[in-house]
Design an enzyme around this catalytic site. Sequence first.
Site, PDB file in Angstrom:
ATOM      1  N   GLY A  65       0.796  -1.226   0.000  1.00 59.75           N
ATOM      2  CA  GLY A  65       0.000   0.000   0.000  1.00 59.75           C
ATOM      3  C   GLY A  65       0.824   1.269   0.000  1.00 59.75           C
ATOM      4  O   GLY A  65       0.296   2.353   0.255  1.00 59.75           O
ATOM      5  N   GLY A  69      -2.685   6.855  -1.463  1.00 59.47           N
ATOM      6  CA  GLY A  69      -3.242   7.442  -0.258  1.00 59.47           C
ATOM      7  C   GLY A  69      -2.214   7.788   0.794  1.00 59.47           C
ATOM      8  O   GLY A  69      -1.166   8.382   0.520  1.00 59.47           O
ATOM      9  N   GLY A  71      -0.299   5.787   2.402  1.00 59.72           N
ATOM     10  CA  GLY A  71       0.942   5.034   2.199  1.00 59.72           C
ATOM     11  C   GLY A  71       1.899   5.766   1.283  1.00 59.72           C
ATOM     12  O   GLY A  71       3.119   5.764   1.502  1.00 59.72           O
ATOM     13  N   SER A 188      -7.018   0.559  12.998  1.00 61.85           N
ATOM     14  CA  SER A 188      -8.014   1.603  12.809  1.00 61.85           C
ATOM     15  C   SER A 188      -8.778   1.816  14.104  1.00 61.85           C
ATOM     16  O   SER A 188      -8.919   0.898  14.926  1.00 61.85           O
ATOM     17  CB  SER A 188      -9.005   1.204  11.709  1.00 61.85           C
ATOM     18  N   TYR A 214     -14.677  -5.591   8.561  1.00 68.72           N
ATOM     19  CA  TYR A 214     -13.533  -4.681   8.567  1.00 68.72           C
ATOM     20  C   TYR A 214     -13.037  -4.449   9.988  1.00 68.72           C
ATOM     21  O   TYR A 214     -11.831  -4.502  10.261  1.00 68.72           O
ATOM     22  CB  TYR A 214     -13.941  -3.349   7.924  1.00 68.72           C
TER      23      TYR A 214
END
Length: 357
Positions: A65, A69, A71, A188, A214
């Site tokens: 990643g 974004g 990353g 998260s 998620y």
Amino acid sequence: MTLLIIGSAVFISFKDKAASSPIFTGRVIYDEFQMPINNKFGHHTEAMDVVEGLDLKGKIIVMTGGHSGTGREATKAFVSRGATVIALARDVEWAKRNLKGLPNIEIEYLDLLKPESIETFAQKFLKSNRPIHALINSAGIFSSPLVKNEKGYERIFATNVLGHYELTVKLIPALKKAKGSRIINLASRGHRLSNVIFDDINFEHTEYEGVRAYAQSKTALILLSIKLDELLKNSNIRSFAVHPGPIPSSDLFAATLVGVAPDYKVNIMKSASKFVRLIHYTELLNFFRSPKNIGDIYKTVEEGGATTAWAAVSPELNGKGGLYLEDCNISVVVPNDSDAPFGVRNMHWIKSPLIEY
């Protein structure tokens, strides 16, 4: 178009509970292990800020990643100080476009849902006889319809957790070779929405909800970070879980569609994320929402990449590990039923059967 964008920001501000939430005054649990430190960084720190003054020449950072974004912002910060970043991407052409012009970049194909691609990369890298100073497991997918991979694992858990775990284990020899390395797992704040459903991870009997799938994957990554640190710290490998922050302009939503939606839909999402960043939509949302709690303030991708970069290279974390980080600091602990817009839920004492190593 401008009026449409402003109108959508106003509409979201009316629908957003965080915008009207009072300042949080709930309980914070004292934990001498998970204890914030005094530093100059915070919620609005950007990735470039945390590498200022550091010399990363000779450092090798392997990152899933790392091309999109938050990353990508961490990658830009690392290479700006001389590090080499090996960006692992399922969509190699997208990675090439996004990282074009940056120095010290190597792009390799890797699909977290395909064990053979993980094995191929790992063997290729180990044969190079190079160390890994930081392994950043940043790629991930968000809520999506129930899909299972060829082995029967639920797609979100298989991507976010199992693929990264397999990659990490295969690269341990290179992490040891660095004689002081770090593993960073992107978690998260969403972990507060679900424990790991250990007896039904793949939703065979539990009603499936994409957001819960998620959330359990992010809880699992926190537990994985704690366990990896416990198992590997004697080899001078430390592990951390990172909450990058609430980031509406992330490429996470485009990445989620890869493999389950037509290419044109994926490309629309990629373009949409790029467009809202270009017009500073995040800042516009914050203006109309005006949340009182700093944890509810949306971050730009530059800010979203900061804690990842800090976790990977900051000397402030030397000798530490097994921690959950946010806002370029060690997070506080809050009760499991807390509605705090910050903090890690009280999971150090969960006995996880996730790993047999």
